[in-house]
Design a protein around this motif. Sequence first.
Motif, PDB file in Angstrom:
ATOM      1  N   LYS A  30       0.794  -1.227   0.000  1.00 14.21           N
ATOM      2  CA  LYS A  30       0.000   0.000   0.000  1.00 14.21           C
ATOM      3  C   LYS A  30       0.824   1.273   0.000  1.00 14.21           C
ATOM      4  O   LYS A  30       0.349   2.312  -0.418  1.00 14.21           O
ATOM      5  CB  LYS A  30      -0.960  -0.009   1.186  1.00 14.21           C
ATOM      6  N   GLN A  31       2.061   1.216   0.463  1.00 14.69           N
ATOM      7  CA  GLN A  31       2.872   2.433   0.538  1.00 14.69           C
ATOM      8  C   GLN A  31       3.699   2.700  -0.716  1.00 14.69           C
ATOM      9  O   GLN A  31       4.212   3.796  -0.898  1.00 14.69           O
ATOM     10  CB  GLN A  31       3.839   2.366   1.733  1.00 14.69           C
ATOM     11  N   THR A  32       3.854   1.725  -1.586  1.00 11.07           N
ATOM     12  CA  THR A  32       4.719   1.869  -2.752  1.00 11.07           C
ATOM     13  C   THR A  32       3.996   2.624  -3.871  1.00 11.07           C
ATOM     14  O   THR A  32       2.886   2.271  -4.241  1.00 11.07           O
ATOM     15  CB  THR A  32       5.164   0.490  -3.272  1.00 11.07           C
ATOM     16  N   VAL A  33       4.638   3.671  -4.402  1.00  8.38           N
ATOM     17  CA  VAL A  33       4.037   4.441  -5.493  1.00  8.38           C
ATOM     18  C   VAL A  33       4.843   4.347  -6.784  1.00  8.38           C
ATOM     19  O   VAL A  33       4.290   4.501  -7.869  1.00  8.38           O
ATOM     20  CB  VAL A  33       3.830   5.921  -5.114  1.00  8.38           C
ATOM     21  N   ILE A  47       9.975   2.915  -4.045  1.00  8.45           N
ATOM     22  CA  ILE A  47       9.827   4.315  -3.666  1.00  8.45           C
ATOM     23  C   ILE A  47       8.450   4.461  -3.035  1.00  8.45           C
ATOM     24  O   ILE A  47       7.436   4.122  -3.638  1.00  8.45           O
ATOM     25  CB  ILE A  47       9.970   5.242  -4.888  1.00  8.45           C
ATOM     26  N   PHE A  48       8.439   4.972  -1.821  1.00 10.64           N
ATOM     27  CA  PHE A  48       7.210   5.090  -1.050  1.00 10.64           C
ATOM     28  C   PHE A  48       6.674   6.513  -1.098  1.00 10.64           C
ATOM     29  O   PHE A  48       7.396   7.458  -1.439  1.00 10.64           O
ATOM     30  CB  PHE A  48       7.464   4.676   0.402  1.00 10.64           C
ATOM     31  N   LEU A  49       5.416   6.686  -0.733  1.00 11.34           N
ATOM     32  CA  LEU A  49       4.783   7.998  -0.726  1.00 11.34           C
ATOM     33  C   LEU A  49       5.545   8.975   0.157  1.00 11.34           C
ATOM     34  O   LEU A  49       5.642  10.158  -0.149  1.00 11.34           O
ATOM     35  CB  LEU A  49       3.329   7.880  -0.256  1.00 11.34           C
ATOM     36  N   LYS A  50       6.143   8.511   1.221  1.00  8.49           N
ATOM     37  CA  LYS A  50       6.867   9.394   2.142  1.00  8.49           C
ATOM     38  C   LYS A  50       8.213   9.878   1.572  1.00  8.49           C
ATOM     39  O   LYS A  50       8.777  10.839   2.068  1.00  8.49           O
ATOM     40  CB  LYS A  50       7.108   8.701   3.476  1.00  8.49           C
ATOM     41  N   ASP A  51       8.705   9.224   0.521  1.00  6.41           N
ATOM     42  CA  ASP A  51       9.963   9.614  -0.105  1.00  6.41           C
ATOM     43  C   ASP A  51       9.761  10.848  -0.994  1.00  6.41           C
ATOM     44  O   ASP A  51       8.661  11.104  -1.479  1.00  6.41           O
ATOM     45  CB  ASP A  51      10.536   8.475  -0.956  1.00  6.41           C
ATOM     46  N   ALA A 104       5.611  12.554  -7.315  1.00  2.01           N
ATOM     47  CA  ALA A 104       4.767  11.830  -8.276  1.00  2.01           C
ATOM     48  C   ALA A 104       3.294  11.954  -7.886  1.00  2.01           C
ATOM     49  O   ALA A 104       2.426  12.142  -8.742  1.00  2.01           O
ATOM     50  CB  ALA A 104       5.178  10.369  -8.332  1.00  2.01           C
ATOM     51  N   TYR A 105       3.009  11.859  -6.600  1.00  2.51           N
ATOM     52  CA  TYR A 105       1.637  11.990  -6.098  1.00  2.51           C
ATOM     53  C   TYR A 105       1.087  13.378  -6.429  1.00  2.51           C
ATOM     54  O   TYR A 105      -0.034  13.505  -6.924  1.00  2.51           O
ATOM     55  CB  TYR A 105       1.639  11.740  -4.588  1.00  2.51           C
ATOM     56  N   ARG A 106       1.881  14.406  -6.203  1.00  8.26           N
ATOM     57  CA  ARG A 106       1.449  15.778  -6.493  1.00  8.26           C
ATOM     58  C   ARG A 106       1.201  15.987  -7.980  1.00  8.26           C
ATOM     59  O   ARG A 106       0.215  16.609  -8.378  1.00  8.26           O
ATOM     60  CB  ARG A 106       2.492  16.772  -5.995  1.00  8.26           C
TER      61      ARG A 106
END
Length: 94
Positions: free
Chosen positions: A32-35, A59-63, A69-71
């Motif tokens: 769930k944390q990997t993006v 690479i996780f969301l917190k990285d 990438a999320y943004r």
Amino acid sequence: MKIYFEDAQIFEIENNISISEFITKHVESSVKQTVLAQVNGKVVNLSHLLKDGDTVKLIFLKDKEGINAYRRTLVTIFAHAVKEIYPTCYLGEA
């Protein structure tokens, strides 16, 4: 085929498996944390197919790369929504 994981683990996996499938089968705690992932030093999405000898780093969301990438994804979704509501608007870069 063998792939090398970020913490020096070596995994024997079947051919033509995506990073997403690899995570689901071998690294359940990170699903769930990997993006994104970094394969042989190149950032790729989770549908990337692994090859024999690849070195994989998740690479996780917190990285930094993950949050960027999320943004970018959120900005793209927002732009499409604005264009749907206001079809004549011009979407430019800041």
